[in-house]
Motif scaffolding. Structure first.
Motif, PDB file in Angstrom:
ATOM      1  N   CYS A   3       1.716   4.691   3.634  1.00 29.74           N
ATOM      2  CA  CYS A   3       0.620   5.504   3.084  1.00 29.74           C
ATOM      3  C   CYS A   3       0.778   6.958   3.514  1.00 29.74           C
ATOM      4  O   CYS A   3       1.352   7.260   4.567  1.00 29.74           O
ATOM      5  CB  CYS A   3      -0.729   4.998   3.574  1.00 29.74           C
ATOM      6  SG  CYS A   3      -1.151   3.349   2.996  1.00 29.74           S
TER       7      CYS A   3
ATOM      8  N   LEU B  35       0.019   5.011  -1.302  1.00 29.26           N
ATOM      9  CA  LEU B  35      -1.420   5.295  -1.389  1.00 29.26           C
ATOM     10  C   LEU B  35      -1.774   6.469  -0.480  1.00 29.26           C
ATOM     11  O   LEU B  35      -1.201   6.627   0.605  1.00 29.26           O
ATOM     12  CB  LEU B  35      -2.249   4.074  -0.973  1.00 29.26           C
ATOM     13  CG  LEU B  35      -2.258   2.864  -1.907  1.00 29.26           C
ATOM     14  CD1 LEU B  35      -3.185   1.794  -1.342  1.00 29.26           C
ATOM     15  CD2 LEU B  35      -2.701   3.247  -3.313  1.00 29.26           C
ATOM     16  N   LYS B  36      -2.727   7.274  -0.929  1.00 23.53           N
ATOM     17  CA  LYS B  36      -3.215   8.387  -0.109  1.00 23.53           C
ATOM     18  C   LYS B  36      -4.509   7.960   0.569  1.00 23.53           C
ATOM     19  O   LYS B  36      -5.467   7.552  -0.087  1.00 23.53           O
ATOM     20  CB  LYS B  36      -3.451   9.612  -0.986  1.00 23.53           C
ATOM     21  CG  LYS B  36      -2.154  10.193  -1.557  1.00 23.53           C
ATOM     22  CD  LYS B  36      -2.416  11.427  -2.383  1.00 23.53           C
ATOM     23  CE  LYS B  36      -1.096  12.029  -2.866  1.00 23.53           C
ATOM     24  NZ  LYS B  36      -1.310  13.212  -3.741  1.00 23.53           N
TER      25      LYS B  36
ATOM     26  N   LEU C   6      -1.412   2.429   8.757  1.00 29.01           N
ATOM     27  CA  LEU C   6      -1.282   2.696   7.321  1.00 29.01           C
ATOM     28  C   LEU C   6      -0.129   3.657   7.038  1.00 29.01           C
ATOM     29  O   LEU C   6       0.572   3.519   6.039  1.00 29.01           O
ATOM     30  CB  LEU C   6      -2.611   3.235   6.758  1.00 29.01           C
ATOM     31  CG  LEU C   6      -3.758   2.209   6.733  1.00 29.01           C
ATOM     32  CD1 LEU C   6      -5.051   2.842   6.250  1.00 29.01           C
ATOM     33  CD2 LEU C   6      -3.410   1.013   5.848  1.00 29.01           C
TER      34      LEU C   6
ATOM     35  N   VAL D 117       0.837  -1.204   0.000  1.00 27.64           N
ATOM     36  CA  VAL D 117       0.000   0.000   0.000  1.00 27.64           C
ATOM     37  C   VAL D 117       0.875   1.259   0.000  1.00 27.64           C
ATOM     38  O   VAL D 117       0.363   2.375   0.126  1.00 27.64           O
ATOM     39  CB  VAL D 117      -0.948   0.019   1.224  1.00 27.64           C
ATOM     40  CG1 VAL D 117      -1.970  -1.095   1.131  1.00 27.64           C
ATOM     41  CG2 VAL D 117      -0.175  -0.059   2.538  1.00 27.64           C
TER      42      VAL D 117
ATOM     43  N   VAL E  46      -5.939  -2.267   1.024  1.00 29.09           N
ATOM     44  CA  VAL E  46      -5.871  -1.490   2.265  1.00 29.09           C
ATOM     45  C   VAL E  46      -6.423  -2.304   3.438  1.00 29.09           C
ATOM     46  O   VAL E  46      -5.857  -2.307   4.540  1.00 29.09           O
ATOM     47  CB  VAL E  46      -6.631  -0.148   2.119  1.00 29.09           C
ATOM     48  CG1 VAL E  46      -6.677   0.603   3.450  1.00 29.09           C
ATOM     49  CG2 VAL E  46      -5.970   0.718   1.045  1.00 29.09           C
TER      50      VAL E  46
END
Length: 491
Positions: A297, A264-265, A292, A261, A473
């Motif tokens: 992330c 990733l936003k 995260l 991940v 996610v």
């Protein structure tokens, strides 16, 4: 009883394909476990041992030939909203008592085509209207989880409480549910299971008893994120019998599980920090954000400004569609019928005896908001709010890849503690209804326990048709949380 039922779907599937266990043995064990747990959990509405064993034997024959689908030989439970040919399908309502469909829902057909074995029908809130599984005509389902030092019976959530309880208690390897305003994700959060609804139209609604047609999303309950991906994959696909079914190809959802991940936003909406939210919900949410972030992330604060209007809009749109959908139940062709002195009297007596109080309440609300003089003031305005909520998500997904929120505003509560207060019950959907109004995919992943030792879930929402990112996610949260907790067996 062996420990086979404690395995994940993915694990038991490997054992079936490796011929370490037969589908018949597995089906016998699951069927016996469901029946043994029924007096305590009240999670099931119908069994058909002959059907179960016939399906298991057919799966064994395919496995012996080196054939077999994605779910070959795996026992699954089916929410009592899905038509299963020849098996009682009542939507947990007296008005459909004794109804045995002569056809199969598209979702269950796809599961059987993938080799799954039917084990039982699961109880639910009547016509999927409820958040605690207390409106079922067969009585409330009991959550397998108990709070520390307490013997109080807890709700498994609703409306898909029977399915959630069955998976949480290791009675089967997955189950179907429907999510109209949170009816998969909230029970998943309450029972420490994974609950998923895909993009609206990803799974067919044909053969599923309708509640609110523009909001209903069939989806799975599972023990792990990978299991839920396998189940959604098997359930999905275009269906010409459903005009809202998407024509898109079904991706390999399971392949997304375990992917990085990094980069990733992740959006964190400020509107989900509601007044009176327990500190433990906020803490588990913060843990999810930290997990995260540690996985690479980027955390982005976002706004979904129309969130505060979602619940009132939902409780106008859903009852309006329900009042229209439920108009067909009159006792004339199937289900229960109460004779009256004339046709109108028969209709009135049949519907009065057939529908429970919560269903009657929602039919009345729905009929009111659709009536002349109120349609513009309520229903039309609610649809405009719905469009704004969808736009909020579009705007948010221009900036982020996924959104992280709590799945439910509390842990499981005691049976009977909110049933006399419809507003308190409706507030259970505060975090989930927006995804239904917008038709975007969302899932609940178990992330921790509260101070009473009860499960809490986190919700992942992604843009339409991007279930792959949702599973990616969700799996990252699952890995970091290392949940691994099970209800201590008392049933």
């Amino acid at each position: 009883m062996s420990d086979l039922l404690k395995l994940s779907l993915d694990e038991v599937s490997a054992k079936l394909k490796g011929k370490e266990v037969s589908a018949t043995e597995l089906a016998q064990e699951a069927f016996a476990a469901c029946q043994a747990a029924q007096p305590a959990l009240n999670a099931f509405t119908a069994f058909d041992e002959e059907k179960t064993m016939a399906m298991a034997k057919a799966a064994d024959a395919r496995l012996a030939r080196g054939e077999g689908g994605l779910l070959e030989g795996v026992p699954l439970a089916i929410k009592d909203l899905f038509a299963v040919e020849g098996v009682d399908t009542s939507a947990s309502s007296n008005i459909l008592k004794g109804f045995k469909p002569t056809y199969e829902s598209t979702v269950t057909s796809k599961l059987w085509d993938a080799g799954a074995v039917f084990v039982a029908k699961t109880s639910m809130d009547e016509f999927a209207m409820g958040s605690s599984n207390e409106t079922s005509n067969t009585g409330p389902v009991v959550n397998p989880w108990k709070a520390k030092d307490s013997n109080e019976s807890l709700t498994p959530g609703g409306s898909s409480g029977g399915s959630a309880a069955a998976v949480a208690a290791d009675l089967c390897f997955g189950a179907t549910g429907t999510d109209t305003g949170g009816s998969i994700r909230q029970p998943a959060s309450f029972t420490g299971t994974v609950g998923v609804k895909g993009t609206y139209g990803r799974t067919s609604r044909w053969g599923v008893v309708a509640f609110a047609s523009s909001l209903d999303h069939p989806g799975p309950f599972a023990k792990t994120v990978k299991d839920s991906a396998l189940l959604l994959q098997a359930m999905s696909g275009h269906d010409p019998k459903d005009s809202t079914s998407l024509p898109n190809d079904v991706p390999d959802f399971a392949a997304a599980v375990g992917q990085s991940v990094k980069g990733l936003k992740i959006g964190v909406p400020k509107e989900y920090r509601v007044d009176g939210m327990p500190a433990e919900i906020d803490e588990v949410w913060q843990k999810g954000i930290d997990w995260l972030k540690a996985a690479g992330c980027e955390i982005v604060d976002i706004s979904l400004p129309h969130t505060k209007y979602a619940l009132p809009a939902y409780y106008i749109v859903a009852p309006a569609e329900a009042s229209s959908n439920l108009a067909r139940y009159d006792g004339m062709r199937y289900g229960n019928r109460v004779e009256g002195k004339d046709l109108v009297d028969t209709y009135e007596k049949t519907r009065a005896a057939g529908f429970g109080h919560e269903v009657q309440r929602r039919i009345m609300i729905g009929t009111y908001v659709l009536s002349a003089g109120y349609y513009d003031a309520y229903y039309l305005r609610a649809q405009k709010v719905r469009t704004r909520i969808l736009q909020d998500f579009h705007d948010a997904f221009d900036k982020v890849d996924a959104i992280l929120t709590p799945a439910a505003p509390s842990a499981a509560f005691g049976l009977g503690t909110k049933s006399d207060d419809p507003i308190a019950m409706y507030l259970n959907d505060v975090f989930t209804v927006t995804a239904n109004l917008a038709g975007v995919p969302a899932m609940s992943v178990p992330a921790g326990l509260d101070k009473s030792g009860l499960p809490l879930g986190l919700q992942v929402i992604t843009r339409a048709l991007d279930e792959g990112t949702m599973f990616k996610v969700g799996a990252a949260i699952e890995d970091s949380a290392g949940f691994g907790f099970k209800a201590e067996k008392w049933w």
